[in-house]
Design a protein around this motif. Structure first.
Motif: not given
Length: 382
Positions: A119-122, A124-125, A128, A162, A165, A237, A240-241
């Motif tokens: 899950n790329i969004d998770c 990234n979070r 960060n 940043k 990807y 991760y 968040y997932k």
């Protein structure tokens, strides 16, 4: 209490009071951690040499019982400032990085392969959030108005970090393209004054196959802290997932607090004895190892070089490990002794100065550590 300390450091359960620390996977660096934990939990400082001679919980209990309480000195938080003093280790790396090519020599590239969908969004979070959690990942190094090198801590938004990807799924020779990408980035210099001193990339090879690549400058990280950072990333991760709260304790101190504590310790009277010892030990003309070579040495020393590996079979390794332990040393000490003997045989020099980077050979199974989130890794950092 001792069993719990051993279990935490060795990452093992069911440890007996007569088990050998080094036979269970301990080494000199873990012995240092062990000594520090004893100091913190039991207010007793055992000498490192004693931990190599007495290697069981039973013997440690006897040493602790007969030792004088020394009191544990807690590292305090420093007051909020525009910039902070750097540690001696950071100063050394800063100086070395001022020479041409010196900074690149202290890049710490690493990669981990994953064999499932991410899950790329998770992800990234998670990266960060880890940068938010550890100030050292948001730190740069530059001189102040008085010409003193200090560390400056940015907010995450100011850092300009940043995650990159890259999708290689439609590429020919995708595995080779990934290796080329990593090789190229591994030798890119970091700007210590501007930062960020961390780069990270998620490289997709197949629908359920990724490479997580990251590169940090040694001035903000080392082998041990990379393990800590990896654990934090996957803890975030996992949370968040699954839409849960991360199970991470708040950090009591940051690296800047340690730097200030270390510098204050060096001014104590007890440390002056150590300083005088090493000044005496390293005084005079230091020997240079005069190895014969078929090629002419360059006139100017550079950081160019190679990593050469050698495989020693498991039976031989185990024999050397047992022999080293029986003689009050670790496997590393046995290998270093063998290297010294080899250099003596080549040169007949008896006074040898050998530098060794403190590198950790580590295997982490994320599927075991973060079982609740079902995250798994096909390979690990070694």
């Amino acid at each position: 209490k001792l069993v719990k300390i051993w279990e935490e450091i060795l990452q093992r359960k069911n440890i007996g009071v007569r088990d050998d620390f080094f036979a269970l996977g301990g080494h000199s660096l873990k012995a240092v951690r062990l000594s520090n934990e004893y100091s913190k939990e039991l207010e007793v400082k055992l000498a490192l040499k004693d931990l190599f001679v007495y290697t069981s919980i039973e013997s440690h209990a006897e040493l602790i019982e007969s030792s004088t309480k020394s009191g544990f000195i807690k590292i305090e938080n420093v007051s909020l400032q525009a910039s902070y003093p750097i540690s001696d280790a950071q100063r050394r790396l800063w100086v070395l990085s001022q020479f041409e090519g010196g900074s690149i020599a202290y890049n710490l590239p690493n990669k981990t392969y994953f064999d499932q969908d991410i899950n790329i969004d998770c992800f990234n979070r998670a990266i960060n959030s880890t940068i938010d959690r550890h100030e050292i990942l948001r730190t740069v190094f530059r001189e102040d108005e008085r010409g003193e090198v200090r560390q400056w801590i940015f907010k995450k938004e100011e850092l300009g970090f940043k995650i990159d990807y890259k999708d290689f799924r439609k590429e020919d020779n995708k595995e080779e393209k990934v290796r080329e990408y990593i090789a190229e980035d591994s030798y890119k210099a970091f700007d210590l004054e501007k930062g960020p001193l961390l780069r990270a990339s998620l490289l997709q090879i197949e629908d359920e196959k990724y490479v997580f690549y990251y590169n940090m400058h040694h001035i903000i990280s080392d082998g041990w802290s990379m393990v800590v950072l990896s654990k934090d990333v996957f803890a975030y991760y996992d949370a968040y997932k699954t839409n849960t709260s991360p199970r991470l304790k708040e950090l009591r101190i940051q690296y800047k607090d340690y730097s200030a504590w270390q510098l204050a310790q060096l001014e104590e009277e007890s440390f002056k004895v150590h300083r005088e010892y090493w000044l005496e030990k390293l005084s005079g003309e230091l020997p240079l190892l005069d190895l014969l070579s078929a090629k002419q040495r360059p006139r100017i020393k550079s950081n160019s070089g190679y990593c050469l590996s050698a495989y020693i079979d498991g039976v031989t390794t185990e024999k050397l490990k047992v022999y080293s332990q029986q003689n009050g040393g670790s496997l590393f000490m046995g290998l270093l002794a063998a290297w010294n003997i080899l250099m003596y045989r080549y040169t007949s020099q008896k006074d040898l100065i050998i530098g060794t980077p403190i590198i950790f050979f580590i295997q982490i199974s994320y599927g075991t550590i973060w079982k609740r989130g079902g995250f798994r890794s096909t390979s690990s950092r070694r």
